[in-house]
Design an enzyme around this catalytic site. Sequence first.
Site, PDB file in Angstrom:
ATOM      1  N   SER A  49      -3.836  77.147  18.741  1.00  0.00           N
ATOM      2  CA  SER A  49      -4.757  77.673  20.058  1.00  0.00           C
ATOM      3  C   SER A  49      -5.341  76.619  20.584  1.00  0.00           C
ATOM      4  O   SER A  49      -5.586  75.416  20.207  1.00  0.00           O
ATOM      5  CB  SER A  49      -5.766  78.620  19.316  1.00  0.00           C
ATOM      6  OG  SER A  49      -5.418  79.360  18.332  1.00  0.00           O
ATOM      7  N   GLY A  85      -2.417  72.895  14.864  1.00  0.00           N
ATOM      8  CA  GLY A  85      -2.721  72.673  16.391  1.00  0.00           C
ATOM      9  C   GLY A  85      -2.069  73.647  17.144  1.00  0.00           C
ATOM     10  O   GLY A  85      -1.187  73.430  17.940  1.00  0.00           O
ATOM     11  N   SER A 125      -8.641  74.745  11.567  1.00  0.00           N
ATOM     12  CA  SER A 125      -9.706  74.893  10.473  1.00  0.00           C
ATOM     13  C   SER A 125      -9.277  73.588   9.605  1.00  0.00           C
ATOM     14  O   SER A 125      -8.196  73.132   9.455  1.00  0.00           O
ATOM     15  CB  SER A 125      -9.225  76.079   9.507  1.00  0.00           C
ATOM     16  OG  SER A 125      -9.309  77.238  10.417  1.00  0.00           O
ATOM     17  N   GLU A 171       2.139  82.770   7.611  1.00  0.00           N
ATOM     18  CA  GLU A 171       0.758  82.719   7.635  1.00  0.00           C
ATOM     19  C   GLU A 171       0.307  84.166   7.393  1.00  0.00           C
ATOM     20  O   GLU A 171      -0.835  84.463   7.095  1.00  0.00           O
ATOM     21  CB  GLU A 171       0.256  82.434   9.040  1.00  0.00           C
ATOM     22  CG  GLU A 171      -1.280  82.163   9.288  1.00  0.00           C
ATOM     23  CD  GLU A 171      -1.583  81.316  10.805  1.00  0.00           C
ATOM     24  OE1 GLU A 171      -2.770  81.736  10.861  1.00  0.00           O
ATOM     25  OE2 GLU A 171      -0.821  80.884  11.283  1.00  0.00           O
TER      26      GLU A 171
END
Length: 380
Positions: free
Chosen positions: A133, A131, A165, A250
């Site tokens: 954006s 969580g 996602s 990431e």
Amino acid sequence: MQALDIRPCRLDAKTQVLRAEVRAFLAEELKQYSPAERAKGLVGLVPEFSRKLGERGWLGMTWPKRYGGHERSALERYVVLEELLAAGAPVGAHWVAERQSGPLLIKFSAEVLAPQIVPGITRGETLLAIGMSEPDVGSDLAAVRTRAEKTDGGWIVNGSKVWTSGAHLAHYMITLLRTGPKEEGDRRAGLSQLLIDLKSPGVTVRPVYNMLGEHDFNEVFLENVFVPDDFVIGQLGNGWQQVTAELALERSGPERYLSSTQLYLAMLDEADPQDTRHTVSLGRLAARYAALRQMSLGVAGMLARGENPAIPATVVKDQGALLEQAIPEVAHDLFGDQREPGSDLDQVMRFLTQSAPSFSLRGGTREILRGIIAGGLGLR
């Protein structure tokens, strides 16, 4: 000015044995998958496949055994990731949890949350979402408006997140939010990370459909959601430092240049070796693949040595997105008016042409990444 140093890294014999083992497993598991299905590998949400990887010890490979990990090397993990992505395996269900959520919890909540959550990740049973954006703030994480207010025994959270996602399948969401006020001249102050149980009252997950009409992104709405004190990750107010460490994980992996690989393979199958345009265009793509692989493998080597790969990882992500987005363009240039409708090449090309625009958004937009690189090199 600082130098950007990505040193070459070589894989040892142990990793080659592991590579053969993974290839044999994937050849059996994916034998019924079409090229079009394989093209969706990184967003393929198949929890049963994730559990099979967990059973083989291929999740949490580098993590401590006390959390269910296997204490193997970063290079062994790299080989497994590379084979999964090159084969188009459906890894989306566990990807976020294994890539960054587990390491984040181990580093910042080693005694509280990691023992509860991480063993399930290594088994492929516990799925997480990110969580970060939010609507209307773009890639500016410092502008997040989701807020947590202190209450007895925990926090009350209100706000929303987007582009989460797999949140519709996930059990938990690691959430960047405000627990304190901004300070003058420092918008990053007052940010913290909380682990939110997505089954909590007040959580609503709504799908965001892409141009293909498919669903892997979501919006998550948080309305008076209670989060216990134990679910604070790390230190209150340290959220910015924690989330930037998470983003380094990431941005560095082989998924940052392999997302369009199934289209490249389909083009190789259809290419005419007597056509100079085919030979030159596909050869140039192969050279770019080779360069990015060495860069990405070099970052894996930095991780194996315990070094901080933040800036090199950002470069890999930036340049990898350029390659991934170039491949559909090359496909249209070489085969746009020649491919047979409904063929493997046609189906893969259609999917990746519509998916590729998102490749420069995930993990940070190109503008954000290049600002980070410039700052890291002392250019701004």
